[in-house]
Design an enzyme around this catalytic site. Structure first.
Site, short mmCIF file in Angstrom:
data_model
loop_
_atom_site.label_atom_id
_atom_site.label_comp_id
_atom_site.label_asym_id
_atom_site.label_seq_id
_atom_site.Cartn_x
_atom_site.Cartn_y
_atom_site.Cartn_z
N GLY A 189 0.84 -1.20 0.00
CA GLY A 189 0.00 0.00 0.00
C GLY A 189 0.87 1.24 0.00
O GLY A 189 2.02 1.20 0.44
N GLN A 208 2.87 9.96 1.25
CA GLN A 208 4.22 9.39 1.36
C GLN A 208 5.14 9.81 0.22
O GLN A 208 6.35 9.65 0.31
CB GLN A 208 4.15 7.85 1.42
CG GLN A 208 3.51 7.33 2.70
CD GLN A 208 3.37 5.82 2.65
OE1 GLN A 208 2.39 5.31 2.12
NE2 GLN A 208 4.35 5.10 3.17
N CYS A 210 5.90 -0.25 7.25
CA CYS A 210 5.53 0.92 6.46
C CYS A 210 6.73 1.32 5.62
O CYS A 210 7.86 1.34 6.10
CB CYS A 210 5.16 2.06 7.42
SG CYS A 210 4.76 3.59 6.56
N LEU A 211 6.49 1.64 4.35
CA LEU A 211 7.59 2.03 3.47
C LEU A 211 8.25 3.32 3.94
O LEU A 211 9.40 3.59 3.60
CB LEU A 211 7.09 2.19 2.03
CG LEU A 211 6.60 0.89 1.36
CD1 LEU A 211 6.04 1.18 -0.03
CD2 LEU A 211 7.71 -0.14 1.29
N HIS A 271 -4.43 1.58 7.39
CA HIS A 271 -3.07 2.11 7.52
C HIS A 271 -2.84 3.27 6.53
O HIS A 271 -2.31 4.31 6.90
CB HIS A 271 -2.07 0.97 7.27
CG HIS A 271 -0.63 1.36 7.25
ND1 HIS A 271 0.29 0.86 8.15
CD2 HIS A 271 0.07 2.18 6.42
CE1 HIS A 271 1.48 1.39 7.88
NE2 HIS A 271 1.38 2.17 6.84
N GLU A 272 -3.29 3.07 5.28
CA GLU A 272 -3.05 4.10 4.26
C GLU A 272 -3.90 5.35 4.51
O GLU A 272 -3.43 6.47 4.29
CB GLU A 272 -3.31 3.55 2.85
CG GLU A 272 -2.45 2.35 2.43
CD GLU A 272 -0.98 2.53 2.70
OE1 GLU A 272 -0.47 3.67 2.63
OE2 GLU A 272 -0.30 1.53 3.01
N HIS A 279 -2.31 7.64 6.85
CA HIS A 279 -1.28 8.51 6.24
C HIS A 279 -1.90 9.81 5.75
O HIS A 279 -1.30 10.88 5.87
CB HIS A 279 -0.63 7.82 5.04
CG HIS A 279 0.49 6.89 5.40
ND1 HIS A 279 1.64 7.33 6.03
CD2 HIS A 279 0.67 5.56 5.20
CE1 HIS A 279 2.46 6.29 6.20
NE2 HIS A 279 1.89 5.21 5.71
ZN ZN Z 1 2.68 3.32 5.71
#
Ligand code: ZN
Length: 168
Positions: A46, A51, A91-92, A133-134, A137
């Site tokens: 995701g 991000q 998480c990226l 989660h997304e 963000h």
């Molecule tokens: Zn993330």
């Protein structure tokens, strides 16, 4: 298509609250395609526009094993339908750290697709967790915010140190 740079915690830009997309345009489709390419390459399941330093409410998600089930969700919202469930999240934007976070295991999602059409569906398990989660963000929230101060500070300090080493 182009690969985008992913902001990393504790970059303050990750705390920006994203604005709703008033009208879905070609640039949103281009952004979503670039975000999918960036996410698949990472690899991740995701990615939120926040991000990649675009502060509009758009996320991409693909929890399939073969990276062949992409979902582009614009102005996504959800209601919790299920029970809280704890799972290991990464998480990226917080590379290398995985911690247990509690989320709803089933949600009802409303969003616009990349053509600007309203869509609504139910998501379960990993798919549901990833969407929650997304969307966090987009509100400037990261999974480390669910951890204890001690754990979060430890992760922040280690990543700050890594960033310094990369720059110097
Ligand atoms: Zn993330």
């Amino acid at each position: 298509m182009a690969k985008l740079e992913i902001l990393e915690y504790p970059d303050p830009r990750l705390r920006t609250k994203a604005k709703p997309v008033a009208k879905v345009e070609e640039r949103h489709r281009t952004l979503a395609a670039d975000m999918l390419e960036t996410m698949y390459d990472a690899p991740g399941i995701g990615l939120a526009a926040s991000q990649v330093d675009v502060h509009e409410r758009l996320i991409v998600v693909d929890v399939s094993e073969d990276q062949n089930d992409p979902h582009i969700l614009i102005n996504p919202e959800y209601d919790k339908l299920g029970n809280p469930v704890e799972s290991q999240e990464g998480c990226l934007s917080v590379p290398g750290y995985y911690e247990r976070v509690s989320r709803s295991d089933k949600i009802r999602v409303r969003a616009l697709n990349e053509m600007g059409e309203a869509i609504e569906f139910e998501a379960e398990d990993l798919f549901a967790i990833c969407i929650q989660h997304e969307i966090d963000h987009l509100d400037g929230k990261l999974f480390v915010d669910y951890l204890s101060n001690l754990k979060r500070t430890r992760i922040r300090k280690k990543l700050e140190k890594q960033h310094k080493l990369t720059v110097s």
